[in-house]
Each structure stands twice: as C-alpha cells, then as structure tokens.
Motif scaffolding. Structure first.
Motif, short mmCIF file in Angstrom:
data_model
loop_
_atom_site.label_atom_id
_atom_site.label_comp_id
_atom_site.label_asym_id
_atom_site.label_seq_id
_atom_site.Cartn_x
_atom_site.Cartn_y
_atom_site.Cartn_z
N MET A 13 101.78 -36.93 -44.71
CA MET A 13 102.76 -35.88 -44.46
C MET A 13 102.12 -34.59 -43.94
SD MET A 13 105.74 -37.00 -45.17
CE MET A 13 106.67 -35.47 -45.35
N PHE A 14 100.78 -34.55 -43.92
CA PHE A 14 100.11 -33.29 -43.59
C PHE A 14 100.46 -32.76 -42.20
CE2 PHE A 14 96.25 -31.03 -41.95
CZ PHE A 14 96.46 -29.86 -42.66
N PRO A 15 100.45 -33.58 -41.12
CA PRO A 15 100.78 -33.03 -39.80
C PRO A 15 102.15 -32.36 -39.76
CG PRO A 15 99.76 -35.17 -39.57
CD PRO A 15 100.04 -34.99 -41.04
N LEU A 16 103.16 -33.00 -40.40
CA LEU A 16 104.50 -32.42 -40.42
C LEU A 16 104.52 -31.13 -41.24
CD1 LEU A 16 107.52 -32.50 -39.80
CD2 LEU A 16 107.82 -33.97 -41.83
N ALA A 17 103.88 -31.17 -42.41
CA ALA A 17 103.84 -29.97 -43.26
C ALA A 17 103.13 -28.82 -42.55
CB ALA A 17 103.12 -30.30 -44.58
N LYS A 18 102.07 -29.15 -41.81
CA LYS A 18 101.32 -28.12 -41.09
C LYS A 18 102.18 -27.50 -40.00
CE LYS A 18 96.95 -27.44 -38.60
NZ LYS A 18 95.73 -28.14 -38.09
N ALA A 19 102.95 -28.32 -39.29
CA ALA A 19 103.82 -27.80 -38.23
C ALA A 19 104.90 -26.89 -38.80
CB ALA A 19 104.45 -28.97 -37.47
N ILE A 20 105.49 -27.29 -39.92
CA ILE A 20 106.52 -26.47 -40.55
C ILE A 20 105.93 -25.14 -41.04
CG2 ILE A 20 108.10 -26.32 -42.52
CD1 ILE A 20 108.46 -29.37 -42.27
N TYR A 21 104.73 -25.24 -41.65
CA TYR A 21 104.06 -24.04 -42.15
C TYR A 21 103.78 -23.04 -41.02
CZ TYR A 21 100.32 -21.07 -43.96
OH TYR A 21 99.55 -19.99 -44.31
N ARG A 22 103.36 -23.56 -39.88
CA ARG A 22 103.04 -22.67 -38.75
C ARG A 22 104.29 -21.95 -38.25
NH1 ARG A 22 98.41 -25.00 -34.66
NH2 ARG A 22 96.65 -24.62 -36.06
N ILE A 23 105.42 -22.64 -38.24
CA ILE A 23 106.67 -21.99 -37.80
C ILE A 23 107.02 -20.85 -38.75
CG2 ILE A 23 109.15 -22.32 -37.52
CD1 ILE A 23 108.50 -25.20 -36.63
N ILE A 24 106.89 -21.11 -40.07
CA ILE A 24 107.17 -20.07 -41.06
C ILE A 24 106.18 -18.93 -40.92
CG2 ILE A 24 107.25 -19.57 -43.53
CD1 ILE A 24 108.12 -22.50 -43.96
N LYS A 25 104.91 -19.27 -40.76
CA LYS A 25 103.86 -18.26 -40.66
C LYS A 25 104.05 -17.36 -39.45
CE LYS A 25 98.81 -17.80 -40.53
NZ LYS A 25 97.53 -18.52 -40.38
N GLN A 26 104.51 -17.95 -38.32
CA GLN A 26 104.72 -17.19 -37.10
C GLN A 26 105.66 -16.01 -37.35
OE1 GLN A 26 103.68 -17.78 -33.72
NE2 GLN A 26 104.68 -15.86 -33.22
N GLY A 27 106.68 -16.25 -38.15
CA GLY A 27 107.66 -15.19 -38.38
C GLY A 27 107.27 -14.20 -39.45
N GLN A 28 106.34 -14.58 -40.33
CA GLN A 28 106.03 -13.73 -41.48
C GLN A 28 104.70 -13.00 -41.39
OE1 GLN A 28 106.20 -16.34 -44.87
NE2 GLN A 28 108.44 -16.30 -44.97
N GLU A 29 103.80 -13.43 -40.52
CA GLU A 29 102.42 -12.96 -40.58
C GLU A 29 102.28 -11.47 -40.31
OE1 GLU A 29 98.32 -14.17 -41.21
OE2 GLU A 29 100.31 -14.93 -41.70
N TYR A 30 103.02 -10.94 -39.37
CA TYR A 30 102.82 -9.55 -38.97
C TYR A 30 103.06 -8.60 -40.14
CZ TYR A 30 102.74 -5.41 -36.01
OH TYR A 30 102.42 -4.20 -35.44
N TYR A 31 104.12 -8.84 -40.91
CA TYR A 31 104.41 -7.98 -42.06
C TYR A 31 104.09 -8.65 -43.39
CZ TYR A 31 106.70 -4.64 -38.99
OH TYR A 31 106.96 -3.71 -38.00
N GLY A 32 103.51 -9.86 -43.34
CA GLY A 32 103.23 -10.56 -44.58
C GLY A 32 101.76 -10.70 -44.90
N ASP A 33 100.88 -10.31 -43.97
CA ASP A 33 99.45 -10.43 -44.22
C ASP A 33 99.06 -9.62 -45.46
OD1 ASP A 33 96.61 -11.06 -43.15
OD2 ASP A 33 96.57 -8.90 -43.48
N PRO A 34 98.26 -10.19 -46.37
CA PRO A 34 97.94 -9.49 -47.63
C PRO A 34 97.19 -8.18 -47.44
CG PRO A 34 96.65 -11.51 -47.39
CD PRO A 34 97.70 -11.55 -46.36
N LEU A 35 96.50 -8.02 -46.30
CA LEU A 35 95.82 -6.75 -46.03
C LEU A 35 96.66 -5.83 -45.16
CD1 LEU A 35 92.13 -7.89 -45.33
CD2 LEU A 35 93.11 -6.99 -47.45
N ALA A 36 97.81 -6.31 -44.69
CA ALA A 36 98.68 -5.54 -43.80
C ALA A 36 97.96 -5.14 -42.52
CB ALA A 36 99.23 -4.30 -44.52
N ILE A 37 96.89 -5.84 -42.19
CA ILE A 37 95.97 -5.37 -41.17
C ILE A 37 96.48 -5.59 -39.74
CG2 ILE A 37 94.58 -7.47 -40.90
CD1 ILE A 37 92.08 -5.61 -41.10
#
Length: 536
Positions: free
Chosen positions: A479-503
């Motif tokens: 299931m890893f390839p599918l889980a990785k693809a889903i995670y990347r879609i979620i990450k794309q939308g959250q990373e800019y304001y979700g990074d733990p360092l806000a960097i």
C-alpha cells in the motif's frame, strides 16, 4: 616580491605569537591549550612532518597558520570547524579565513559550472573546490605547506587525518558499551574544562545527541546550563525538547517562529551580514536557529560569555546515515554506491534534470573523493560512504552551522566530534551501528538512570513516535505507493503554513507554488537564491 600573502581577521579571534597564528582551543594530552599556549604548541614545527606530528597529538577545534621566513604552513582540525581558503596562481599563494578576500586577490569573476551545479544540489562544494575555480579550501584533517626557494613557490597538501574504520574481529557489545561510557565521560570532562564555569547553552532537540550532552553535564555535576528550542508553537521537536529539559531539571526557553517573522528576519541587514560571514563561497549558511539565538540575546536570556554546545553529530558517527540496503548485500557495486550518495546528498533539486555531461562529471567526482572500488564488501562500502559524508556534508554543512553562534558573539564546543569519540566509533562493528543500535541503547540507559524514567519512556524521541512507527510499517506493505501519493497531495496544500519551523515564510507564496513538488526543503530555495537563480 611578496610570494606568500596571509590575511586572517583578528576580529574572528586569531592570535599571533612568534609566527604562530591560531584560533580555537585544543587539548594536548590532558592539557588545555588556547591563545598563546596553543600558538606555542606549534611554534617549533619547521617541516611538514613535524607539523603533522603536532597536529596528530591535539584534540579540539582550531585552525593554525605558521609563518616562518620563506615558508607558510596551515591546517584545519579533523572536522574543518574553522575553515581556511587559499589560491595558488602566478607563483603566489594567498591564504585567508575569508574566501571572498582570496577571490578578490586573484580576480576570479566566473563561477565554476560544476561547483555551482553541485552547490545547487547539495548546499556545499565538495573536495578542495569552492564556487570559483581558483579559490580552494583546506579539507577536514588537511594541512598546506608552501615554501619559496629561488623565487619559486612550491605548495604541498597533506591529509594528516581521515575518518576510516578499523574494526577488530572479536568485539563484545557489553564491553563496547562500557568503553563508550568511558569515552563519553572523557569528552564531556574536556567540555567542562573548556567551559570553565561559563553558562553552557544547549540547542536541545527531541533526539538523542543533545539529550546525551545535557544528561552527561548533569551526571558530571555541571549545573550552569540552559536549553532552548524554537519553531511554530506546539511543534513536535520543541515539545520533546521541553520534556527532556524538565526531566533533567534544566531551565528551558522557547522562541516562537511564524511565516511573517521569517519574512522579516530574512530581509534584515543582520541576515545579509550573516550570509557574508558564513557562506565563504562554499557552504549554504545554516539559518534555522539563527533568529532564536538573536532573540535569546535580545531578551537577555543568555549571559554575555555563554558558550553554545550543539549535539553535532553523534547520530552520524553511530551509523544513522548508513544506507539500509548496504546491510542486505554481499557486495556493493559502484553504481549502487553512487545511487545512495546521490539520493541522500544530491537531492535539493532533481538530479535527473541535470545536463547529462554534468551528471557524469559529478559522479566521477564522488567516486574520486570517496575512493571507492568497482565492487566492495558492505564494510568497505559503508566506510567509503561515511568518509565522504564526514569530509563533505558534515564538515561543510553541519559543522559550519557553528557560524551562527560566532556571528552573535559566542564561542562553541562540539563534544560529540571529540577526537576520542571519532576513534571509538571508527572501531565499532557494522552490525552494532545498524539503526544506531549501540548508541541508542547507551543514551537511553544513561538518560533513564539520571531521570528515573522507565527505559521504554526514556527511549522516546521525536524520531520515534507512533506516527513515525506507522510510517515505517506502511513502507513495508504494497500500500506504500498509494499512501505516499495521497500524503504528497495533502502535504502540497499544508506545507507552506504547516511546516514546524514556519520557515517557508521566507519564500514568496507565488514562488513556492510555482516550484514546490513535495521533494524540496527550504534549503532548495535558499541555494537558488544565493546563486542568483531566484530572488526571495
């Protein structure tokens, strides 16, 4: 004619005595040498082999330049903690702690295309090179000797130290752990002697390295310590840091970060000055705790003579960078070796997008610097892999992060890069460095003993959470390839304001959205900015 020109900035702490110019501190046996005492230690060296003998006998963080009559000799320590740069052209040698000064003396105007590509992919330039073709650097554990004879300058370079494993055939784990405890005690005792009562400030993460330093300082009775963390409020790393500090009864401070604050910090005059101070045409300046140290100073939370002691790089020495597949093979081919180096280190931007000829040149460069064979036993492959990592990423990127503390006017010490620690890990068998087995067991036991926490609780870290455990489990399933693809879609939308360092607040949102593909880190954007490929 002045064939040998040396330029060392006295404001960076250089001291000259009888032709020996030194910076930093070191132990010769049990004797701490710094300032005039360190200069005197080297003053009798006339020939390179005499210099080598003296360098091999000291343990610490320093650089030294010897000027005697018609000769100059210079050296950096085993991890290049205080870098030196030089150029030898038109029968003249220019040597300095400032790479830009060297560049100006020789008039280099055009960057080296291979070095620039490498910097774009890694954040540093490997080997003796810098971004400019005639400006060179001394590598970790290296010395330079230049001499004028009959109006002709000769230059020789000698590696007096290489991080190489020499493991005995019969090794007992319990005996090794006892030996490790003895080594760690010695290393922290040296730190304590060097600190000499000053406040020790620990950038405390949620992992094992800085935890070990804090635990050992408590164990050995040094109480003048404090810890800090930073980032977006509530981030995992800071929460573990706070928990560790509380368990050891160490004062702890948190510096909050935000996207808006990062934008302000990055465009300040102080940050621009820091880049000029730390870059040296070689390394991407370390930036993540730069504003935290500034804030601690501005808020009066650290004493003027406080010293910083980060946890670089116990995990590396203990085996954290060893490719997992190296353990599963009887022999490792050159292609597999290259794949691992490229995957782990040449990854700020996609290697596949690089020009084909440039790819070949970079691969040949890696093979040459790593000193690899066409086919290697796992132990040989790991040795080459870690030696490359030590002299390139560790020395030029990780260790270079101490420029942050220097910039804000503070000294530093790296107890986990103590020479005795390096020699210990160079003798630990490969199987006990798999997943840092020996190291994590040791740190957990010492931390548990000091805090009274149960072993399973004491073993918890920011890298060992239920989420990370689940991630590792999923990686082993179909299931890893599918889980990785889903995670990347979620990450794309959250990373800019979700990074733990806000960097990512450093990067304009429009630039981030145009370039981000889930594979980049903040350093991916910073290297492009420093090279002038984008403007942040």
């Amino acid at each position: 004619m002045n064939y040998l020109q040396v330029n060392l900035d006295p404001d960076r702490g250089w001291l000259n005595a009888n032709g020996s110019t030194v910076r930093g501190s070191a132990f010769a046996g049990d004797e701490l040498k710094q300032g005039a005492a360190l200069a005197k230690h080297f003053e009798d060296a006339v020939y390179p082999q005499e210099f080598v003998s003296l360098l091999e006998g000291v343990n610490g963080f320093y650089a030294v330049v010897l000027q005697k009559g018609s000769s100059v000799m210079a050296a950096v320590d085993r991890v290049r903690s205080i870098p030196l740069f030089y150029a030898f052209t038109k029968n003249k040698l220019f040597l300095s702690d400032n790479a830009e000064w060297v560049r100006q003396q020789i008039g280099d105007q055009q960057r080296d295309s291979l070095a620039e590509t490498e910097f774009l992919l890694t954040g540093y330039v490997t080997g003796e090179d810098t971004l400019y073709p005639n400006v060179k650097q001394l590598r970790a554990g290296e010395l330079l000797a230049a001499r004028v004879n009959a109006d002709r300058v000769t230059v020789e370079k000698i590696r007096y130290y290489r991080y190489t494993h020499t493991v005995e055939s019969e090794v007992d784990k319990d005996a090794l752990e006892a030996s490790l405890d003895h080594v760690v005690i010695n290393c922290v005792h040296r730190l304590i002697r060097w600190a000499d009562g000053r406040s020790i400030v620990i950038p405390l993460s949620g992992g094992y390295d800085s935890r070990l330093i804090a635990t050992m300082l408590r164990r050995l009775g040094y109480d003048h310590i404090m810890a800090f963390s930073y980032g977006r409020p509530g981030n995992k790393e800071a929460e573990y840091s706070k928990w560790i500090a509380k368990s050891l009864d160490i004062p702890w401070y948190f510096i909050p970060y935000s996207n808006e604050a990062w934008l302000r910090w990055f465009h300040s005059q102080e940050r621009e000055a820091y880049y000029r101070f730390a870059h040296n045409l070689t390394s991407l300046p370390h930036i993540q705790d730069w504003p935290a140290v500034q804030a601690l100073k501005n808020q009066g939370l650290i004493e003027p003579n406080a010293v910083f002691v980060p946890g670089h790089s116990g995990d590396f020495l203990a085996g954290s960078h060893i490719p997992k597949r190296f353990f599963a093979k009887i022999s490792i081919g050159k292609e597999s070796f290259l794949e691992e180096v490229l995957r782990k280190h040449y990854s700020l931007w996609p290697f596949d997008n690089i020009d084909a000829a440039m790819k070949v040149n970079l691969q040949e460069r890696i093979v040459r610097l790593a000193e690899v064979d066409d086919l290697m036993a796992p132990e040989r492959a790991v040795d080459a892999f870690e030696r490359w990592d030590w002299q390139e990423r560790q020395a030029k990127f990780i260790v270079n992060s101490v420029r942050v503390y220097e910039f804000w006017g503070h000294n530093w010490w790296l107890p986990l890069w103590d020479a005795e620690m390096m020699e210990f890990w160079a003798g630990v068998p490969l199987e006990l460095r798999k997943e840092q087995q020996l190291y994590i067991d040791y740190v957990t036991r010492i931390y548990s003993r000091m805090t009274g926490l149960a072993s399973d609780v004491a073993a918890q870290s920011s890298n060992n959470t239920p989420v990370s455990t689940l991630r590792q489990a999923v990686k082993q399933t179909h299931m890893f390839p599918l889980a990785k693809a889903i995670y990347r879609i979620i990450k794309q939308g959250q990373e800019y304001y979700g990074d733990p360092l806000a960097i990512y607040g450093i990067v304009p949102r429009v630039t981030f959205d145009a370039l981000y593909s889930q594979a980049e880190s903040i350093n991916s954007y910073l290297v492009k900015d420093i090279l002038g490929h984008i403007s942040l």
